[in-house]
Write an enzyme that holds these catalytic residues in place. Structure first.
Site, PDB file in Angstrom:
ATOM      1  N   GLU A  35       3.879  17.953  10.326  1.00 13.85           N
ATOM      2  CA  GLU A  35       3.209  16.714  10.745  1.00 13.85           C
ATOM      3  C   GLU A  35       2.709  16.872  12.166  1.00 13.85           C
ATOM      4  O   GLU A  35       3.448  17.267  13.052  1.00 13.85           O
ATOM      5  CB  GLU A  35       4.190  15.533  10.641  1.00 13.85           C
ATOM      6  CG  GLU A  35       3.725  14.246  11.294  1.00 13.85           C
ATOM      7  CD  GLU A  35       2.365  13.729  10.814  1.00 13.85           C
ATOM      8  OE1 GLU A  35       2.180  13.558   9.595  1.00 13.85           O
ATOM      9  OE2 GLU A  35       1.486  13.490  11.681  1.00 13.85           O
ATOM     10  N   LYS A  36       1.422  16.539  12.348  1.00 14.57           N
ATOM     11  CA  LYS A  36       0.839  16.748  13.680  1.00 14.57           C
ATOM     12  C   LYS A  36       1.265  15.677  14.680  1.00 14.57           C
ATOM     13  O   LYS A  36       1.327  15.950  15.877  1.00 14.57           O
ATOM     14  CB  LYS A  36      -0.679  16.858  13.593  1.00 14.57           C
ATOM     15  CG  LYS A  36      -1.439  15.592  13.238  1.00 14.57           C
ATOM     16  CD  LYS A  36      -2.924  15.917  13.169  1.00 14.57           C
ATOM     17  CE  LYS A  36      -3.749  14.831  12.538  1.00 14.57           C
ATOM     18  NZ  LYS A  36      -4.074  13.696  13.379  1.00 14.57           N
ATOM     19  N   LYS A  39       5.546  11.158  15.175  1.00 14.55           N
ATOM     20  CA  LYS A  39       6.325  10.345  14.229  1.00 14.55           C
ATOM     21  C   LYS A  39       5.823  10.545  12.808  1.00 14.55           C
ATOM     22  O   LYS A  39       4.614  10.647  12.580  1.00 14.55           O
ATOM     23  CB  LYS A  39       6.180   8.859  14.567  1.00 14.55           C
ATOM     24  CG  LYS A  39       6.602   8.511  15.982  1.00 14.55           C
ATOM     25  CD  LYS A  39       7.974   7.902  15.968  1.00 14.55           C
ATOM     26  CE  LYS A  39       8.451   7.571  17.352  1.00 14.55           C
ATOM     27  NZ  LYS A  39       9.700   8.139  17.719  1.00 14.55           N
ATOM     28  N   LYS A  53       1.059  -6.079   7.228  1.00 18.62           N
ATOM     29  CA  LYS A  53       1.857  -7.070   6.491  1.00 18.62           C
ATOM     30  C   LYS A  53       2.851  -7.783   7.398  1.00 18.62           C
ATOM     31  O   LYS A  53       3.248  -8.919   7.131  1.00 18.62           O
ATOM     32  CB  LYS A  53       2.569  -6.435   5.303  1.00 18.62           C
ATOM     33  CG  LYS A  53       1.720  -6.427   4.058  1.00 18.62           C
ATOM     34  CD  LYS A  53       0.758  -5.288   4.000  1.00 18.62           C
ATOM     35  CE  LYS A  53      -0.679  -5.625   3.916  1.00 18.62           C
ATOM     36  NZ  LYS A  53      -1.537  -4.449   3.824  1.00 18.62           N
ATOM     37  N   GLY A 117      -1.276  21.772  11.039  1.00 21.07           N
ATOM     38  CA  GLY A 117      -1.174  22.881  10.091  1.00 21.07           C
ATOM     39  C   GLY A 117      -2.522  23.293   9.535  1.00 21.07           C
ATOM     40  O   GLY A 117      -3.399  22.455   9.309  1.00 21.07           O
ATOM     41  N   VAL A 243     -26.451  -4.285   7.346  1.00 20.96           N
ATOM     42  CA  VAL A 243     -26.323  -4.257   8.807  1.00 20.96           C
ATOM     43  C   VAL A 243     -27.374  -3.316   9.391  1.00 20.96           C
ATOM     44  O   VAL A 243     -27.525  -2.182   8.953  1.00 20.96           O
ATOM     45  CB  VAL A 243     -24.897  -3.809   9.222  1.00 20.96           C
ATOM     46  CG1 VAL A 243     -24.812  -3.594  10.736  1.00 20.96           C
ATOM     47  CG2 VAL A 243     -23.872  -4.834   8.778  1.00 20.96           C
ATOM     48  N   ARG A 278     -12.685   4.638   4.104  1.00 17.52           N
ATOM     49  CA  ARG A 278     -11.920   5.667   4.804  1.00 17.52           C
ATOM     50  C   ARG A 278     -12.349   7.057   4.354  1.00 17.52           C
ATOM     51  O   ARG A 278     -12.557   7.303   3.165  1.00 17.52           O
ATOM     52  CB  ARG A 278     -10.422   5.444   4.583  1.00 17.52           C
ATOM     53  CG  ARG A 278      -9.998   4.094   5.148  1.00 17.52           C
ATOM     54  CD  ARG A 278      -8.519   3.903   5.140  1.00 17.52           C
ATOM     55  NE  ARG A 278      -7.771   4.864   5.892  1.00 17.52           N
ATOM     56  CZ  ARG A 278      -7.597   4.828   7.223  1.00 17.52           C
ATOM     57  NH1 ARG A 278      -8.154   3.871   7.948  1.00 17.52           N
ATOM     58  NH2 ARG A 278      -6.865   5.745   7.814  1.00 17.52           N
ATOM     59  N   HIS A 451      12.813 -20.030 -15.360  1.00 15.55           N
ATOM     60  CA  HIS A 451      12.180 -21.281 -14.949  1.00 15.55           C
ATOM     61  C   HIS A 451      12.942 -21.882 -13.767  1.00 15.55           C
ATOM     62  O   HIS A 451      14.168 -21.839 -13.774  1.00 15.55           O
ATOM     63  CB  HIS A 451      12.211 -22.265 -16.115  1.00 15.55           C
ATOM     64  CG  HIS A 451      11.639 -23.599 -15.763  1.00 15.55           C
ATOM     65  ND1 HIS A 451      10.287 -23.801 -15.599  1.00 15.55           N
ATOM     66  CD2 HIS A 451      12.244 -24.794 -15.510  1.00 15.55           C
ATOM     67  CE1 HIS A 451      10.079 -25.070 -15.282  1.00 15.55           C
ATOM     68  NE2 HIS A 451      11.245 -25.690 -15.221  1.00 15.55           N
TER      69      HIS A 451
HETATM   70  C1  LIG Z   1      -5.303  -1.498   7.592  1.00 14.92           C
HETATM   71  C2  LIG Z   1      -4.791  -0.806   6.378  1.00 14.92           C
HETATM   72  C3  LIG Z   1      -3.927  -1.457   5.539  1.00 14.92           C
HETATM   73  C4  LIG Z   1      -3.431  -0.827   4.409  1.00 14.92           C
HETATM   74  N1  LIG Z   1      -2.594  -1.513   3.598  1.00 14.92           N
HETATM   75  C5  LIG Z   1      -2.131  -0.927   2.484  1.00 14.92           C
HETATM   76  C6  LIG Z   1      -1.230  -1.613   1.635  1.00 14.92           C
HETATM   77  O1  LIG Z   1      -0.834  -2.743   1.898  1.00 14.92           O
HETATM   78  N2  LIG Z   1      -0.775  -0.976   0.527  1.00 14.92           N
HETATM   79  C7  LIG Z   1      -1.185   0.295   0.207  1.00 14.92           C
HETATM   80  O2  LIG Z   1      -0.758   0.830  -0.809  1.00 14.92           O
HETATM   81  N3  LIG Z   1      -2.039   0.974   1.002  1.00 14.92           N
HETATM   82  C8  LIG Z   1      -2.511   0.391   2.126  1.00 14.92           C
HETATM   83  N4  LIG Z   1      -3.346   1.091   2.945  1.00 14.92           N
HETATM   84  C9  LIG Z   1      -3.712   2.472   2.582  1.00 14.92           C
HETATM   85  C10 LIG Z   1      -2.589   3.439   2.970  1.00 14.92           C
HETATM   86  O3  LIG Z   1      -2.294   3.293   4.339  1.00 14.92           O
HETATM   87  C11 LIG Z   1      -3.009   4.850   2.660  1.00 14.92           C
HETATM   88  O4  LIG Z   1      -3.417   4.925   1.306  1.00 14.92           O
HETATM   89  C12 LIG Z   1      -1.861   5.827   2.874  1.00 14.92           C
HETATM   90  O5  LIG Z   1      -1.401   5.808   4.199  1.00 14.92           O
HETATM   91  C13 LIG Z   1      -2.303   7.252   2.507  1.00 14.92           C
HETATM   92  O6  LIG Z   1      -1.205   8.092   2.609  1.00 14.92           O
HETATM   93  P1  LIG Z   1      -1.378   9.646   2.880  1.00 14.92           P
HETATM   94  O7  LIG Z   1       0.003  10.171   2.996  1.00 14.92           O
HETATM   95  O8  LIG Z   1      -2.316  10.229   1.926  1.00 14.92           O
HETATM   96  O9  LIG Z   1      -2.111   9.744   4.309  1.00 14.92           O
HETATM   97  P2  LIG Z   1      -1.759   9.191   5.750  1.00 14.92           P
HETATM   98  O10 LIG Z   1      -0.902   8.003   5.675  1.00 14.92           O
HETATM   99  O11 LIG Z   1      -3.055   9.067   6.466  1.00 14.92           O
HETATM  100  O12 LIG Z   1      -0.886  10.340   6.399  1.00 14.92           O
HETATM  101  C14 LIG Z   1      -1.396  11.623   6.632  1.00 14.92           C
HETATM  102  C15 LIG Z   1      -0.541  12.306   7.683  1.00 14.92           C
HETATM  103  O13 LIG Z   1      -0.974  13.654   7.812  1.00 14.92           O
HETATM  104  C16 LIG Z   1      -0.975  14.026   9.173  1.00 14.92           C
HETATM  105  N5  LIG Z   1      -1.908  15.148   9.302  1.00 14.92           N
HETATM  106  C17 LIG Z   1      -3.237  15.147   9.095  1.00 14.92           C
HETATM  107  N6  LIG Z   1      -3.745  16.390   9.219  1.00 14.92           N
HETATM  108  C18 LIG Z   1      -2.702  17.195   9.503  1.00 14.92           C
HETATM  109  C19 LIG Z   1      -2.589  18.593   9.713  1.00 14.92           C
HETATM  110  N7  LIG Z   1      -3.640  19.401   9.600  1.00 14.92           N
HETATM  111  N8  LIG Z   1      -1.372  19.095  10.000  1.00 14.92           N
HETATM  112  C20 LIG Z   1      -0.283  18.266  10.088  1.00 14.92           C
HETATM  113  N9  LIG Z   1      -0.345  16.947   9.873  1.00 14.92           N
HETATM  114  C21 LIG Z   1      -1.534  16.420   9.567  1.00 14.92           C
HETATM  115  C22 LIG Z   1      -1.396  12.754   9.876  1.00 14.92           C
HETATM  116  O14 LIG Z   1      -1.006  12.772  11.234  1.00 14.92           O
HETATM  117  C23 LIG Z   1      -0.666  11.696   9.068  1.00 14.92           C
HETATM  118  O15 LIG Z   1       0.618  11.427   9.571  1.00 14.92           O
HETATM  119  C24 LIG Z   1      -3.830   0.496   4.107  1.00 14.92           C
HETATM  120  C25 LIG Z   1      -4.700   1.177   4.961  1.00 14.92           C
HETATM  121  C26 LIG Z   1      -5.164   0.541   6.083  1.00 14.92           C
HETATM  122  C27 LIG Z   1      -6.079   1.298   7.004  1.00 14.92           C
END
Ligand SMILES: Cc1cc2nc3c(=O)[nH]c(=O)nc-3n(C[C@H](O)[C@H](O)[C@H](O)COP(=O)(O)OP(=O)(O)OC[C@H]3O[C@@H](n4cnc5c(N)ncnc54)[C@H](O)[C@@H]3O)c2cc1C
Length: 472
Positions: A35-36, A39, A53, A117, A243, A278, A451
């Site tokens: 993880e880059k 946290k 939320k 990575g 827009v 996104r 109920h």
């Molecule tokens: C405002 C908002 C509200 C949302 N609300 C919801 C919700 O209520 N319910 C829901 O289901 N989804 C929600 N989502 C969507 C949800 O956040 C994403 O679908 C989810 O976080 C995707 O998970 P992921 O693990 O694929 O990626 P991410 O959560 O983006 O995590 C990817 C991780 O990879 C790390 N990383 C990236 N590149 C590298 C690299 N080369 N080497 C090492 N580490 C790396 C990043 O630092 C990051 O920590 C919301 C999104 C937003 C923006």
């Protein structure tokens, strides 16, 4: 570190990556999670699901307090939002869960490697390598399998850069105060959620959406109902709006757009939120040295999340054709871990992924919309039951919305359930189970619901497909 050959190395510690790591650890595999950031938790924990939320809950409490008299509580008045305290509470929740993830990594014997990575090439003798750079130096992680889970970033409109006025989901979560007015470009889940939250906190909201509907992936009836309730809450909605320009002014930002009737319109607000989708975070991960050919940055996978390159999997927001949701990524992580461990797994079926939008009123949906079911050639039967006829909805004073059930007329199979109303995001779980078990409307009509509960609106929703809801 290079002497250790992990069973699996996961790139990215968001919900997709950390879930894969935990499950792989539970299967007894040797796991590295790269993880880059400092946290774990990714978008979801730090700038997505959890902080939004948390704000939403504060907004709900505030909405109740505004009507305290109605609930027989005198002397409160409308109160005032202590924004600093609202943000502090959000930050504490995020920090608590980030710590929780660290604990879960230790518990499941996952080695966390901090740094960016990058794949060094295809597998050689069954081992794939990832170079990890952390700013101070570089190290190599070797594994028999690699799972890419690098997530996504907010898209901006061409020419825009995020700052303290032009916001994405990241900047808006640490504003110094509640903006008096907020324009929102994009009416997908992220846009409407922030619109709903900040409206409750008192901001004037204008939503500007290119498509003819808000929440365009939902059933059309849901979009209509959300527009109706948002308008009732005083939210300005501009659909079919293109827009043209976003420009800073002395007091904020002006958005110029061509409205659906062809007229040029301008909306000026203190801040603008750009919520236009996104983009996958797949640059610089070293695909060029593998057989993986991203499509507009997204990675294609088969039903077991395998990419074109043997030994390399992809999960989460970077996957082509999957909803960008935390629970889809997390489930994909569990599927991959099971596959790598040689255990039982089931592929994800896109139409069984619930979609939840945390607005007021909430939306929860799963399966085919009425339009999509017809498009797929089903003869559909549809039932709709309003929350206004549900006793628990009266008790919690939340009457907007309905449960809509789309079923196959021939066999009665439930094809889709679309809820807008109180606790819709919780209620939808039962519909997901119904779809997963290929339940029929009849089976659901004879499933006992306690109920008085909001769940009874589901029972009546299923009954309404046969014109036999009890409470209308
Ligand atoms: C405002 C908002 C509200 C949302 N609300 C919801 C919700 O209520 N319910 C829901 O289901 N989804 C929600 N989502 C969507 C949800 O956040 C994403 O679908 C989810 O976080 C995707 O998970 P992921 O693990 O694929 O990626 P991410 O959560 O983006 O995590 C990817 C991780 O990879 C790390 N990383 C990236 N590149 C590298 C690299 N080369 N080497 C090492 N580490 C790396 C990043 O630092 C990051 O920590 C919301 C999104 C937003 C923006």
């Amino acid at each position: 570190m290079a002497e250790t050959i992990y069973d699996v190395a996961i790139l990215g510690g968001g919900p997709a990556g950390y879930t894969a790591a935990i499950r792989a650890g539970q299967y007894g595999l040797k796991v590295a999670l790269i993880e880059k950031s400092e946290k774990l938790g990714g978008t979801c924990l730090h700038v997505g699901c959890i902080p939004t939320k948390s704000l939403l809950f504060n907004a709900e409490v505030y909405d109740y307090l505004k009507h305290a008299k109605e609930y027989g509580i005198d002397g409160l008045g409308e109160g005032r939002v202590n924004w600093k305290a609202v943000l502090e509470r959000k930050n504490q929740i995020v920090a608590k869960h980030a710590k929780g993830l660290e604990f879960l990594m230790r518990k499941n014997k996952v080695t966390v490697v901090q740094g960016f990575g990058k794949l060094t090439g295809p597998a050689k003798n069954g081992v794939v390598e990832v170079g990890v750079a952390d700013g101070k130096g570089a190290t190599i992680v070797q594994a028999k399998n690699i799972v890419l889970a690098t997530g996504s970033d907010a898209k901006l409109l061409p020419g825009l850069t995020a700052d303290d006025c032009i916001l994405t989901n990241t900047e808006i979560l640490s504003l110094e105060q509640v903006p008096k007015s907020l324009s929102i470009i994009g009416a997908g889940a992220v846009g409407v959620e922030f619109g709903s939250i900040f409206r409750s906190f008192g901001s004037e909201i204008s939503i500007i959406e290119f498509l003819p509907r808000i929440v365009p992936n939902e059933d059309e009836d849901i979009s209509k109902e959300l527009v109706r309730t948002f308008k009732k809450r005083g939210i300005d909605i501009n659909l079919g709006a293109k827009v043209e320009k976003v420009a800073k002014t002395r007091s904020g930002v002006k958005v110029t757009f061509i409205a659906s009737d062809g007229k040029k319109m301008e909306k000026e607000a203190e801040k603008v939120l750009v919520a236009v989708g996104r983009a996958p975070r797949t640059e610089g991960i070293g695909f060029e040295m593998t057989k993986i050919k991203p499509e507009r940055g997204f990675i294609k996978v088969d039903e077991w999340m395998r990419t074109e390159e043997p030994g390399i999997y992809a999960i989460g927001d970077i996957v082509a054709g999957m909803p960008q949701l935390a629970h889809t990524g997390a489930m994909a992580g569990m599927v991959v871990a099971a596959k790598i461990a040689g255990k039982y797994a089931r592929p994800i079926r896109r139409e069984r992924v619930p979609a939840c939008t945390y607005t007021e009123p909430q939306i929860g949906s799963v399966g085919l919309t009425e339009a999509l079911a017809k498009e797929r050639g089903y003869t559909v039967k549809v039932g709709k039951f309003p929350f206004s006829a549900n006793s628990k909805a009266s008790i919690v004073n939340s009457h907007e919305g309905f449960v809509k059930v789309v079923a196959d007329a021939k066999y009665g199979e439930v094809l889709g359930v679309h809820i807008i109303g109180p606790q819709a995001t919780e209620l939808i779980a039962q519909a997901v189970t119904a779809l997963e078990l290929e339940a029929t409307v009849e089976e659901m009509m004879f499933t006992i619901h306690a109920h008085p509960t909001l769940s009874e609106a589901m029972l009546d929703g299923f009954g309404s497909v046969e014109g036999m809801a009890i409470n209308v």
